[in-house]
Design an enzyme around this catalytic site. Structure first.
Site, PDB file in Angstrom:
ATOM      1  N   TYR A 188      -8.134  11.025 -17.444  1.00 24.55           N
ATOM      2  CA  TYR A 188      -7.112  11.151 -18.483  1.00 24.55           C
ATOM      3  C   TYR A 188      -5.787  11.564 -17.830  1.00 24.55           C
ATOM      4  CZ  TYR A 188      -4.791  13.084 -22.610  1.00 24.55           C
ATOM      5  OH  TYR A 188      -3.883  13.362 -23.601  1.00 24.55           O
ATOM      6  N   THR A 190      -3.689  13.942 -17.861  1.00 25.47           N
ATOM      7  CA  THR A 190      -3.387  15.273 -17.309  1.00 25.47           C
ATOM      8  C   THR A 190      -4.380  15.686 -16.228  1.00 25.47           C
ATOM      9  OG1 THR A 190      -4.769  16.330 -18.983  1.00 25.47           O
ATOM     10  CG2 THR A 190      -2.407  16.125 -19.490  1.00 25.47           C
ATOM     11  N   LYS A 191      -5.371  14.863 -15.937  1.00 22.62           N
ATOM     12  CA  LYS A 191      -6.436  15.277 -15.016  1.00 22.62           C
ATOM     13  C   LYS A 191      -6.015  15.060 -13.556  1.00 22.62           C
ATOM     14  CE  LYS A 191      -8.807  16.667 -18.484  1.00 22.62           C
ATOM     15  NZ  LYS A 191      -9.795  16.054 -19.336  1.00 22.62           N
ATOM     16  N   ASN A 192      -6.874  15.425 -12.631  1.00 19.89           N
ATOM     17  CA  ASN A 192      -6.458  15.457 -11.216  1.00 19.89           C
ATOM     18  C   ASN A 192      -6.310  14.072 -10.599  1.00 19.89           C
ATOM     19  OD1 ASN A 192      -6.539  18.177 -11.588  1.00 19.89           O
ATOM     20  ND2 ASN A 192      -8.274  18.571 -10.233  1.00 19.89           N
TER      21      ASN A 192
END
Ligand SMILES: *Cc1c(COP(=O)(O)O)cnc(C)c1O
Length: 390
Positions: A188, A190-192
Site C-alpha cells: 500500500y 504508505t508501506k515500506n
C-alpha cells in the site's frame, strides 16, 4: 518557529519515494500493451522471493495484504468457525480478513512496551476451537516468534503472520513471514515497499501457495498471460470459487524498482528514527522501545505516546496542532474493539484489552518516510517541542 506554519508545504504522512526508474517502467508497461498480470508480476515475485531467501513457488503476488490474509486463511483449509487469535492493536483489515474467511477472531492483548501481541495472552486465549495465531509485527518490530511458534507447535495451530509493517523485519536472523505457514505483506502507498495497492503471500508449503494463487484469480487454473500470451491460446478450468485478487503488471512495474531500493529506504528511515530518538529524548512522551538485540526492526512507524496527564494536551489536541503546523501524523491504531461493528457483533469492549486500549488512545505516528529531508524531520521535531512547551 519563526516562519508562519501556513506558509509551509504540507508534509504528507507516509509519502512514498518514487524515482525515475518506477516512472520509466510504468511507461514501458503502458506502451507494451500488457497491463494485467503477466511478466512484470512474475519478475516482482522472483525478486521478492530471492530477497527473502525463499523459492519463487513459495510466493504469490496479489492486489493487497488484505487479500493475502484472506486467501491464505481460505487456502489453510480451516473448518468454518475455527478461532484465530490476533492482536487488538492492528488495522481493521486483519480482523476483517479472519471474518471473510468464515473464521472467528479472538483478541489477545499486547505487551505495553513492544506493542506486539503478548505470548502469555495468546496462551490464555486458547480454547478447544483455536486453530491459528495471526501475529502482527507492529510498526516493523518482530513479535517473539520463538514463543509464538512454540505455542503453535504445542497446540497444533497454524500461524499466519501479518507482515504489512515488516518487509525488512528479522527475528534471530530469520525474515518475518518465514516462521509461520503464511506471511502476508502489503505494498500500500504508505508501506515500506509501494506498488500503489498490492500484497504478497509467502507460504512455507508450495501446495498451499499454489492453491492461494488459484483462489486469488477466480479459482482459474491458468492466468491470462498463460491463456493469451505468445504460446497460443490455452483453455482454463475453474477448479474453485475464487476471488479477484490478482496484481497487475502496472503495479509490479512500480514494485520492482521499489524493491531494488528497499535497503536504501530502510537506511534512510533508520536515520530519521535515530534523529527522532535523540531530539525527542527528555520530553514528557514515551518513545518507541529500542529495537531488540538479534532482531532487525522494519522502522515502519515511529509512534509516540501523548498521555494528557503528563503532556497537558490530549492526543487528539496534539493531532490537530500538528495538522495546523502542516505536518501529517497518523494513529496506529485505535484498538479494534473501539469500533462499533465489533462491539455490536461480538459484544467486545475496549476495557477487555486494557494495554491496547491505552496505547490506541495515546498513540501518534510521526512522519517517517524515506522521501523526507533532514529539514522535514527538523520541522517535525520543532513542532513537537513547541507543542509540549519546550
Ligand atoms: C496496511 C495493513 C494491512 C492491509 O494492507 P492492504 O495492502 O492495504 O490491504 C493489514 N494489516 C496491517 C497491520 C496493515 O498495516
Amino acid at each position: 518557529m519563526s516562519s508562519d506554519a501556513s506558509q509551509q508545504p504540507f508534509l504528507v504522512f507516509g509519502a512514498p519515494r518514487i524515482e525515475e526508474d518506477e516512472i520509466a517502467e510504468v511507461e514501458a508497461c503502458l506502451r507494451s500493451g500488457w497491463l494485467g498480470t503477466g511478466p512484470r508480476v512474475a519478475q516482482f515475485e522472483r525478486d521478492f522471493a530471492a530477497w527473502r531467501g525463499v523459492r519463487s513457488s513459495q510466493v504469490a503476488a496479489v492486489n493487497s495484504c488484505t487479500a493475502a490474509l484472506h486467501v491464505s486463511m481460505v487456502a489453510a483449509g480451516l473448518e468454518p468457525g475455527s478461532e484465530v487469535i490476533t492482536t487488538p492493536l492492528t488495522f481493521c483489515a486483519t480482523v476483517n480478513a479472519i471474518l471473510h474467511a468464515g473464521l472467528t477472531p479472538v483478541l489477545a492483548d499486547v505487551d505495553p512496551v513492544t506493542q506486539n501481541i503478548d505470548p502469555d495472552a495468546i496462551e490464555a486465549a486458547i480454547t478447544p476451537r483455536t486453530r491459528a495465531i495471526l501475529p502482527v509485527h507492529f510498526a516493523g518490530r518482530p513479535c517473539d516468534m520463538d514463543r509464538i511458534m512454540a505455542i503453535a507447535d504445542k497446540h497444533g495451530l497454524m500461524v499466519i503472520e501479518d507482515c504489512a509493517h515488516a518487509i525488512e523485519t528479522e527475528f534471530h536472523g530469520r525474515p518475518a513471514g518465514t516462521f509461520g505457514d503464511f506471511g502476508c505483506f502489503s505494498f500500500y502507498v504508505t508501506k515500506n515497499v509501494v506498488t500503489g495497492e498490492g500484497g504478497m503471500i509467502l507460504g512455507r508449503d508450495e501446495e498451499h501457495v499454489a492453491r492461494a494463487r488459484i483462489l486469488a484469480l477466480h479459482g482459474m487454473s491458468k492466468d491470462a498471460w498463460h491463456r493469451f500470451g505468445d504460446k497460443g491460446y490455452k483453455h482454463y478450468q475453474v477448479v474453485e470459487c475464487g476471488f479477484k485478487y490478482n496484481m497487475m503488471d502496472l503495479q509490479a512495474a512500480i514494485g520492482i524498482h521499489q524493491l531494488a531500493r528497499v535497503e536504501q529506504n530502510w537506511q534512510r528511515r533508520r536515520e530519521l528514527w535515530q534523529r527522532y530518538d535523540h531530539a525527542l529524548e527528555g520530553l514528557p512522551i514515551d518513545l518507541p522501545a529500542p529495537p531488540e538485540a538479534q532482531t532487525r526492526h522494519g522502522y515502519h512507524l515511529y509512534t509516540v505516546m501523548i498521555d494528557e496527564a503528563r503532556c497537558g494536551l490530549s492526543r487528539d489536541g496534539f493531532l490537530d496542532a500538528m495538522n495546523a503546523a502542516r505536518i501529517g501524523a497518523g494513529v496506529h491504531y485505535l484498538s479494534v474493539p473501539e469500533h462499533p461493528y465489533y462491539q455490536q457483533r461480538f459484544g467486545w469492549r475496549p476495557e477487555q484489552w486494557p494495554q491496547a486500549m491505552r496505547l490506541g488512545r495515546q498513540t501518534v505516528s510521526l512522519p517517517l518516510s524515506p522521501a523526507m529531508s533532514d529539514g522535514d524531520a527538523e520541522r517535525v521535531v520543532q513542532a513537537v517541542k513547541v507543542l509540549l512547551g519546550r
